[in-house]
Design a protein around this motif. Structure first.
Motif, PDB file in Angstrom:
ATOM      1  N   LYS A 278       0.835  -1.239  -0.151  1.00  0.00           N
ATOM      2  CA  LYS A 278       0.011   0.058   0.111  1.00  0.00           C
ATOM      3  C   LYS A 278       0.816   1.340  -0.108  1.00  0.00           C
ATOM      4  N   THR A 279       1.782   1.463   0.931  1.00  0.00           N
ATOM      5  CA  THR A 279       2.583   2.603   0.949  1.00  0.00           C
ATOM      6  C   THR A 279       3.164   2.709  -0.146  1.00  0.00           C
ATOM      7  N   ASN A 280       3.978   1.841  -0.770  1.00  0.00           N
ATOM      8  CA  ASN A 280       4.532   1.804  -1.883  1.00  0.00           C
ATOM      9  C   ASN A 280       3.715   2.261  -3.089  1.00  0.00           C
ATOM     10  N   SER A 301      -3.768   8.963   0.722  1.00  0.00           N
ATOM     11  CA  SER A 301      -3.261   8.267   2.086  1.00  0.00           C
ATOM     12  C   SER A 301      -2.432   7.031   1.775  1.00  0.00           C
ATOM     13  N   ASP A 302      -1.823   6.493   2.606  1.00  0.00           N
ATOM     14  CA  ASP A 302      -0.876   5.241   2.306  1.00  0.00           C
ATOM     15  C   ASP A 302      -1.588   4.038   3.001  1.00  0.00           C
ATOM     16  N   ASP A 303      -2.313   4.231   4.104  1.00  0.00           N
ATOM     17  CA  ASP A 303      -2.483   3.125   4.835  1.00  0.00           C
ATOM     18  C   ASP A 303      -4.139   2.898   5.270  1.00  0.00           C
ATOM     19  N   ILE A 304      -4.830   3.991   5.537  1.00  0.00           N
ATOM     20  CA  ILE A 304      -6.009   3.733   5.741  1.00  0.00           C
ATOM     21  C   ILE A 304      -7.233   4.925   5.299  1.00  0.00           C
ATOM     22  N   PHE A 323       3.090   9.115   8.148  1.00  0.00           N
ATOM     23  CA  PHE A 323       3.534   7.669   7.767  1.00  0.00           C
ATOM     24  C   PHE A 323       4.000   6.857   8.772  1.00  0.00           C
ATOM     25  N   PHE A 324       3.475   5.411   8.882  1.00  0.00           N
ATOM     26  CA  PHE A 324       4.170   4.439   9.829  1.00  0.00           C
ATOM     27  C   PHE A 324       4.540   3.465   8.894  1.00  0.00           C
ATOM     28  N   GLY A 325       5.518   3.632   8.078  1.00  0.00           N
ATOM     29  CA  GLY A 325       5.812   2.892   7.075  1.00  0.00           C
ATOM     30  C   GLY A 325       6.943   1.986   7.240  1.00  0.00           C
ATOM     31  N   VAL A 326       6.878   0.731   6.338  1.00  0.00           N
ATOM     32  CA  VAL A 326       7.946  -0.377   6.385  1.00  0.00           C
ATOM     33  C   VAL A 326       9.062   0.127   5.840  1.00  0.00           C
ATOM     34  N   SER A 390      11.052  -3.276  10.540  1.00  0.00           N
ATOM     35  CA  SER A 390      11.222  -2.229  10.943  1.00  0.00           C
ATOM     36  C   SER A 390      10.546  -0.944  10.419  1.00  0.00           C
ATOM     37  N   ARG A 391      10.287   0.337  11.007  1.00  0.00           N
ATOM     38  CA  ARG A 391       9.501   1.260  10.378  1.00  0.00           C
ATOM     39  C   ARG A 391      10.096   2.616  10.581  1.00  0.00           C
ATOM     40  N   PHE A 392       9.412   3.541   9.528  1.00  0.00           N
ATOM     41  CA  PHE A 392       9.600   5.097   9.639  1.00  0.00           C
ATOM     42  C   PHE A 392       8.384   5.681   9.916  1.00  0.00           C
TER      43      PHE A 392
HETATM   44 MN    MN Z   1       2.296   1.016   4.866  1.00  0.00          MN
END
Ligand code: MN
Ligand code: GTP
Ligand code: MN
Length: 607
Positions: A278-280, A301-304, A323-326, A390-392
């Motif tokens: 999704k984020t990608n 949006s990237d997740d929800i 973002f809380f991305g991979v 791990s996430r950013f």
């Molecule tokens: Mn994501």
């Protein structure tokens, strides 16, 4: 439930959280006083949401030693946090939906606990849990501040790490509190890190409590979706339940505006399971050939995505602010927009670092010589340097191609839903459902490979309907029915597509380049949505692109043939394999979806 607490005490707790008069300030103070009287913190801090406050908390966590400053030249105001190694992903086995009814309220895909039992257990654990600590009260708002579709909550937490993350991923502080006071709606979240004892880990959701605005209690975890309660707990589990009651949808979906050379923008939402793209996709950078022709993508949006019906269409907003991305496999090659976006004001969790304190993870463009792994040990080359989950945590406003509609409180009209996930086999690159009902069935039948985002084995097939299995806060059979009802209410329901970027060849290599190349698939989808690509190929499962007019860039015809092939026998097996899951919902599973199931099966058998 007398083992822990008397029923009368449980009712008293519940009443203190709901506060049955309409004074908003009293609601807040009642909840805060209640938690404080149980958890016994040394002091209470109300978060105002200012920059200075964020700076001070970051500095305090650094002074304590649990946050490390990253290279200030390359990553200004950015930090590394290492979580406890027993606490690195969402733990679905500890996640509960709690109601005053029966397990049926939660359905076969959720753990369930009776409200009384949960109150007893959790408030017993909470006794003195914050002794000697600071209790933070974080008001947050989900959605554009002026949006009538937005809603707020407070998270009461003893984790400063949670506070600095919430300050990035939501709109926190005074403005949020004011909006909540205006709407007199507030979801309540209570979080304590405690001693991170896995056997005492609970992530409990009470959609009925707090006047139906929901209560969340999370103990013994300090990681991501378990601890940042605004995200999976509120914006999905509690929100899905509110959305069903109120006639809207809360989806585990990214949303973008795809701009064509003509300037027309088509909004597309996609549901892929955690760590499945999704984020990608939300940050997609069209390949040179399409970019130079004028194709662009704008992030909503990237997740929800929360979606409300309005004038016959579904209008989507992003409840989040960051973002809380991979991290792993994010690189300039695969996702340059993410790389540029996370260069400052970012908190990295469980990544590795080089000897100059630059973050590092698997799949980054260059590999440094000396690496310290996510546990803080010298990396020997064995296993992963960065944790696979791990996430950013990074502000959305830094994203270079944020849609100008991102702050539009009315949302954007969503024209297409994409379902998908990791499938090395069977599932074609893209196909389009014949109807809303068949689309809902395709969503409900999603069987995809598991990832590191949740605890458990990676790479095994499991049913993850609409990529929302871990996040629907009520019986998923009712969620399917809600989907059917929503689409039928709309004059312009989104068209539903299935995509799969993850098909593998005999050697285990991905057959489709993915990432930016997915623009070619989006281009076809947009052509279908607008009725401009008419001659798609009819197959038993839906329409697939006609190779004659499908732009696939540099991917050869032979590979495309394989990627678009519909294996009828394989699909019959798939339908058989997925049937026990659909049957697990019993009588509650919508008849109309069985109808769709059997008509698809019949078409496959005729092939
Ligand atoms: Mn994501
Ligand atoms: P959550 O944030 O956990 O909900 O996950 P997500 O759906 O946002 O997943 P994300 O976009 O972060 O992707 C996770 C992993 O999938 C990363 O390792 C990506 O590199 C990989 N990935 C994403 N898109 C593609 C693609 O088009 N092709 C391939 N091969 N891998 C991809
Ligand atoms: Mn997610």
């Amino acid at each position: 439930y007398g083992k822990y607490m008397k029923e009368a005490d449980v009712r008293e707790l519940s009443a203190k959280i709901s506060v049955h008069n309409n004074d908003f300030a009293e609601r807040v103070s009642s909840v805060v006083a209640l938690v404080a009287s149980h958890a016994r913190p040394e002091r209470i801090v109300f978060i105002k949401g200012t920059e200075n406050e964020q700076k001070e908390i970051l500095k305090m966590i650094m002074d304590e030693g649990s946050l490390l400053q990253l290279n200030p030249k390359n990553y200004p105001n950015s930090y590394l946090y290492r979580s406890n190694p027993n606490d690195v992903a969402r733990t679905e086995k500890d996640t509960y939906i709690c109601t005053s009814g029966t397990k049926d309220d939660a359905g076969p895909t959720n753990n369930w606990m009776h409200t009384s039992e949960a109150y007893s257990r959790l408030f017993t654990l909470l006794k003195g849990a914050m002794a000697g600590k600071t209790m933070y009260v974080v008001p947050y708002w989900l959605g554009p501040l002026d949006s009538k579709y937005g809603m707020g909550g407070i998270e009461i937490t003893d984790s400063p790490y949670v506070v600095v993350n919430l300050n990035i991923i939501t709109r926190t502080g005074t403005a949020a509190l004011e909006r909540m006071a205006q709407t007199n709606r507030m979801t309540v979240g209570i979080h304590s890190t405690m001693d991170l004892i896995p056997s005492n880990r609970y992530i409990c959701h009470f959609p009925e409590e707090n006047r139906g605005q929901g209560l969340i209690i999370s103990l013994n975890s300090n990681y991501g979706g378990n601890a940042l309660l605004s995200k999976k707990c509120h914006a999905l589990r509690i929100a899905t339940s509110m959305a069903r009651n109120e006639g809207w949808m809360a989806e585990h979906m990214m949303t973008i505006g795809l701009e064509e050379p003509s300037g027309r923008i088509t909004y597309i939402s996609g549901a892929f399971p955690s760590s499945s793209g999704k984020t990608n996709l939300s940050m997609i950078e069209p390949p040179e050939e399409l970019a130079s022709a004028g194709w662009k993508s704008w992030l909503i949006s990237d997740d929800i995505t929360w979606m409300h019906p309005n004038k016959g269409r579904l209008m989507g907003i992003n409840p989040e602010y960051g973002f809380f991305g991979v991290a792993p496999h994010t690189s300039y090659k695969t996702n340059p927009n993410a790389m540029n976006s996370i260069k400052k004001n970012t908190i990295f969790t469980n990544v590795a670092v080089d000897d100059e304190m630059n973050p590092y993870w698997e799949g980054m463009d260059t590999k440094p010589e000396k690496i310290t792994d996510w546990l803080g040990k010298p990396y020997t080359g064995e296993g992963n340097a960065a944790h696979p989950n791990s996430r950013f945590t990074s502000p959305i406003k830094q994203y270079p191609h944020l849609s100008k509609e991102y702050e539009n409180g009315n949302g954007v009209p969503v024209s297409a839903f994409l379902y998908g996930g990791r499938r090395g086999d069977l599932v074609p690159l893209v196909y389009e459902a014949y109807s809303w009902e068949e689309g809902v069935l395709i969503g409900a039948m999603q069987r995809v490979e598991t990832t590191a985002a949740a605890e458990g084995k990676v790479g095994v097939l499991r049913n993850d309907p609409m990529a929302n299995r871990p996040f629907v806060g009520y019986n998923m059979a009712d969620y399917f029915q809600h989907h059917l009802d929503m689409g039928r209410k709309l004059t312009h329901p989104p068209r539903i597509f299935n995509v799969n970027w993850f098909r593998k060849d005999g050697e285990g290599k991905f057959m489709w380049p993915g990432y930016g190349y997915n623009t070619y698939v989006l281009k076809w989808i947009s052509g279908r949505v607008h009725g401009e690509i008419k001659d798609a190929v009819k197959t038993p499962i839906g329409f697939v692109p006609n190779l004659e007019n499908f732009d696939s860039g540099k991917v050869s015809r032979n590979v495309m043939k394989e990627l678009l092939h519909v294996d009828s026998r394989g699909y019959l097996e798939e339908m058989k394999a997925t049937k026990p899951f659909l049957e697990s919902f019993g009588e509650r599973f919508p008849d109309d979806l069985w109808k769709a199931y059997y008509s698809m099966k019949e078409r496959l058998e005729k092939e």
